[in-house]
Write an enzyme that holds these catalytic residues in place. Structure first.
Site, PDB file in Angstrom:
ATOM      1  N   ASP A  89       0.932  -1.139  -0.060  1.00 55.86           N
ATOM      2  CA  ASP A  89      -0.024   0.099   0.016  1.00 55.86           C
ATOM      3  C   ASP A  89       0.711   1.304   0.167  1.00 55.86           C
ATOM      4  O   ASP A  89       2.114   1.117   0.611  1.00 55.86           O
ATOM      5  CB  ASP A  89      -0.725   0.215   1.136  1.00 55.86           C
ATOM      6  CG  ASP A  89      -2.100  -1.005   1.343  1.00 55.86           C
ATOM      7  OD1 ASP A  89      -2.543  -1.273   0.214  1.00 55.86           O
ATOM      8  OD2 ASP A  89      -2.429  -1.410   2.227  1.00 55.86           O
TER       9      ASP A  89
ATOM     10  N   ASP B 141      -7.089  -1.358  -4.386  1.00 52.49           N
ATOM     11  CA  ASP B 141      -8.078  -0.989  -3.499  1.00 52.49           C
ATOM     12  C   ASP B 141      -9.057   0.321  -4.178  1.00 52.49           C
ATOM     13  O   ASP B 141     -10.279   0.041  -3.918  1.00 52.49           O
ATOM     14  CB  ASP B 141      -7.321  -0.150  -2.332  1.00 52.49           C
ATOM     15  CG  ASP B 141      -6.597  -1.270  -1.344  1.00 52.49           C
ATOM     16  OD1 ASP B 141      -6.943  -2.528  -1.495  1.00 52.49           O
ATOM     17  OD2 ASP B 141      -5.620  -0.670  -0.870  1.00 52.49           O
TER      18      ASP B 141
END
Length: 167
Positions: free
Chosen positions: A118, A136
């Site tokens: 991330d 995401d």
């Protein structure tokens, strides 16, 4: 373009963009050595490894936990793919393609590295949003499109466009 083809292309595009972005940030830009990179007073690029799912829920700290998350993700992708195969509405197909592509991108990370990479971090003052990646974002966009379809489909009282775009 048929809904199946549209959904398949969306899944492919989301997967390729996610994986290319992750590879570039990690191996070319070397975000791990540079982190954090402030792009705006409210937005940084950082590098986090998330062994869980959204908001680090269900953190898979063991090998068994990791593979359970992989199995659940692949099962969800299978179910979403069946839904996509049966979809007659292009908006639904596009939404499912985004979700499938994002889920595949995160599954690849979990299989290859044991955790999802991330990077994107929004924050304002003491408020901060979770760190996320393009996969995401694709999943969230897909869910938003499914919600939009739920409010604009024939079942909601508004005729939905068919695969040719006619109402």
């Amino acid at each position: 373009m048929s809904p199946r083809v549209l959904g398949g292309l969306a899944a492919f595009l989301c997967l390729v963009l996610d994986q290319a972005n992750k590879l570039w940030l990690i191996h070319v830009f070397d975000i791990e050595a540079r982190r954090p990179v402030r792009l705006a007073p409210f937005f940084d690029i950082i590098y986090e490894r998330n062994p869980g799912i959204s908001y680090s829920l269900f953190r898979a700290q063991s090998a068994m936990g990791r593979w359970i998350l992989v199995a659940l993700t692949l099962f969800a992708i299978l179910l979403l793919s069946i839904w996509l195969w049966r979809a007659t509405n292009r908006l639904v197909a596009l939404a499912l393609g985004c979700i499938i592509g994002g889920a595949l991108g995160n599954a690849i990370d979990r299989i290859a590295a044991g955790a999802v990479a991330d990077f994107y971090y929004f924050h304002i003052g003491s408020f901060s949003w979770y760190v996320f990646n393009l996969a995401d974002a694709a999943i969230v966009a897909g869910v938003a499109l499914l919600i939009l379809d739920a409010f604009t489909s024939e079942e909601a009282g508004v005729p939905a466009p068919d695969s040719e775009g006619h109402s």
